[in-house]
Design an enzyme around this catalytic site. Structure first.
Site, PDB file in Angstrom:
ATOM      1  N   GLU A   1       0.816  -1.211   0.000  1.00  0.00           N
ATOM      2  CA  GLU A   1       0.000   0.000   0.000  1.00  0.00           C
ATOM      3  C   GLU A   1       0.864   1.284   0.000  1.00  0.00           C
ATOM      4  OE1 GLU A   1      -3.167   0.017  -0.694  1.00  0.00           O
ATOM      5  OE2 GLU A   1      -3.124   2.207  -0.453  1.00  0.00           O
ATOM      6  N   GLY A   2       2.032   1.204   0.606  1.00  0.00           N
ATOM      7  CA  GLY A   2       2.917   2.380   0.616  1.00  0.00           C
ATOM      8  C   GLY A   2       3.275   2.786  -0.809  1.00  0.00           C
ATOM      9  N   HIS A   3       3.662   1.802  -1.634  1.00  0.00           N
ATOM     10  CA  HIS A   3       3.987   2.104  -3.038  1.00  0.00           C
ATOM     11  C   HIS A   3       2.761   2.649  -3.769  1.00  0.00           C
ATOM     12  CE1 HIS A   3       6.976  -1.242  -2.186  1.00  0.00           C
ATOM     13  NE2 HIS A   3       7.770  -0.290  -2.632  1.00  0.00           N
TER      14      HIS A   3
ATOM     15  N   GLN B   1      22.858  -1.503  -4.880  1.00  0.00           N
ATOM     16  CA  GLN B   1      22.591  -0.908  -3.566  1.00  0.00           C
ATOM     17  C   GLN B   1      22.570  -1.944  -2.443  1.00  0.00           C
ATOM     18  OE1 GLN B   1      18.601   0.558  -5.026  1.00  0.00           O
ATOM     19  NE2 GLN B   1      18.008   0.188  -2.909  1.00  0.00           N
TER      20      GLN B   1
ATOM     21  N   GLN C   1       8.510   8.418   2.649  1.00  0.00           N
ATOM     22  CA  GLN C   1       9.250   8.917   3.819  1.00  0.00           C
ATOM     23  C   GLN C   1       9.828   7.783   4.666  1.00  0.00           C
ATOM     24  OE1 GLN C   1       7.281  11.729   6.634  1.00  0.00           O
ATOM     25  NE2 GLN C   1       8.637  10.700   8.103  1.00  0.00           N
TER      26      GLN C   1
ATOM     27  N   SER D   1       8.394  -3.934   2.060  1.00  0.00           N
ATOM     28  CA  SER D   1       8.468  -5.187   1.293  1.00  0.00           C
ATOM     29  C   SER D   1       9.092  -6.283   2.143  1.00  0.00           C
ATOM     30  CB  SER D   1       9.311  -4.984   0.030  1.00  0.00           C
ATOM     31  OG  SER D   1       8.772  -3.933  -0.723  1.00  0.00           O
TER      32      SER D   1
HETATM   33  O1  PAF Z   1      13.389   2.660  -2.225  1.00  0.00           O
HETATM   34  C1  PAF Z   1      13.612   1.766  -3.081  1.00  0.00           C
HETATM   35  O2  PAF Z   1      12.808   0.880  -3.314  1.00  0.00           O
HETATM   36  C2  PAF Z   1      14.917   1.798  -3.860  1.00  0.00           C
HETATM   37  O3  PAF Z   1      15.960   2.231  -3.061  1.00  0.00           O
HETATM   38  C3  PAF Z   1      14.831   2.644  -5.159  1.00  0.00           C
HETATM   39  C4  PAF Z   1      14.566   4.112  -4.848  1.00  0.00           C
HETATM   40  C5  PAF Z   1      13.718   2.101  -6.036  1.00  0.00           C
HETATM   41  C6  PAF Z   1      16.141   2.555  -5.922  1.00  0.00           C
HETATM   42  O4  PAF Z   1      16.429   1.236  -6.284  1.00  0.00           O
END
Ligand code: PAF
Length: 293
Positions: A47-49, A73, A160, A198
């Protein structure tokens, strides 16, 4: 006879996998006078996305969500391999909130052989997450800048929940004059306060219960400041104590930071952000709360 094929949801959202396809979508949207809203994600949507997509739809004529689990990352011992990949469900969800295009490139097209240019993140990337996850923000700034270019985004939406990430991206945009407006949307929480993530799907029921410690520790920080506490170190200690009492397995950090510079706060004189990263079982969770005085 039952249909043995895997059921792939029928969605209206268009999925593109290459930069060239994405550019042609963007060119068509621009010619139609639409502004482009970008929602970068790594999938495993919740839901956040979806709240980010809704914000984009409200403000922009054309919304692009990206789904890419960005290897650069993740540290060598982090959860890149096991990070949840739920594309069919993600498409269904993105369709349900009216996303126009999903950009889902493969690793090779984002990082072709010989790729060696990275974005050195700003100083605010150094404390907190930066200390615990060396190289993490370099991967984030690199992929996000690439996505900004690929999508020709006018406005980009971040949660956020990743407070420091949002600040790092805002600073990068400022420092490098990237013509994108960065919007940071509120954290979406479960009814009991757990921030949606997630990674929550890694938690079993008992761990899910202990994970509430993060929200309770943030709430304690808020209550202490509201009651007049102005010593940052005392609030940080109380946050640690609460996390430990409520059974988190390891604390990476818990404390108060300046909401703009992300520097730790010794004496509370204005708004602060309480930040936590802690492990429950094998799962690393982060959460934060802005506290006004
Ligand atoms: O917040 C995330 O899901 C990731 O760090 C992003 C911004 C999609 C970059 O891969």
């Amino acid at each position: 006879m039952p249909d043995s094929r895997v059921s792939v949801p029928r969605t209206n959202v268009r999925v593109v996998e290459t930069a060239a396809q994405l550019r042609s979508e963007v060119t068509a949207a621009r010619s139609a006078g639409k502004t482009i809203g970008l929602i970068p994600t790594m999938g495993a949507l919740h839901e956040g996305h979806l709240s980010l997509v809704r914000a984009a739809r409200h403000e922009c004529g054309f919304t692009i969500a990206t789904v890419f689990v960005n290897p650069t990352q993740f540290g060598p011992h982090e959860d890149f391999d096991k990070y949840p990949r739920t594309m069919a469900k993600d498409l269904e969800l993105l369709d349900s909130v009216g996303t126009d295009v999903v950009f889902a490139p493969d690793r090779q097209s984002v990082y072709p052989s010989g790729f060696s240019t990275y974005v050195d993140p700003p100083e605010i990337a150094n404390p907190w997450e930066g200390q615990c996850r060396p190289g993490h923000f370099r991967g984030v700034t690199t992929i996000v800048l690439k996505l900004f270019h690929l999508a020709g985004a006018d406005v980009a939406y971040f949660g956020q929940k990743d407070y420091q990430q949002a600040r790092v991206i805002q600073r990068m945009v400022e420092d490098l004059d990237v013509p994108v407006v960065v919007r940071v949307c509120p954290i979406v929480r479960e009814a009991d306060g757990l921030a949606m993530s997630s990674r929550n799907r890694y938690l079993d029921a008992e761990q899910r219960n202990r994970a509430l410690a993060l929200w309770r520790s943030l709430s304690l920080a808020r209550d202490l400041v509201a009651a007049g506490e102005r010593d940052g170190a005392r609030v940080a200690q109380a946050m640690h104590d609460r996390l430990t009492e409520l059974g988190v397995d390891r604390i990476d950090y818990a404390g108060l930071a300046d909401p703009v510079t992300l520097q730790p706060v010794a004496e509370i004189q204005g708004p602060v952000v309480a930040l936590i990263a802690a492990h429950v079982g094998q799962t690393r969770l982060i959460d934060n709360l802005r506290i006004e005085i």
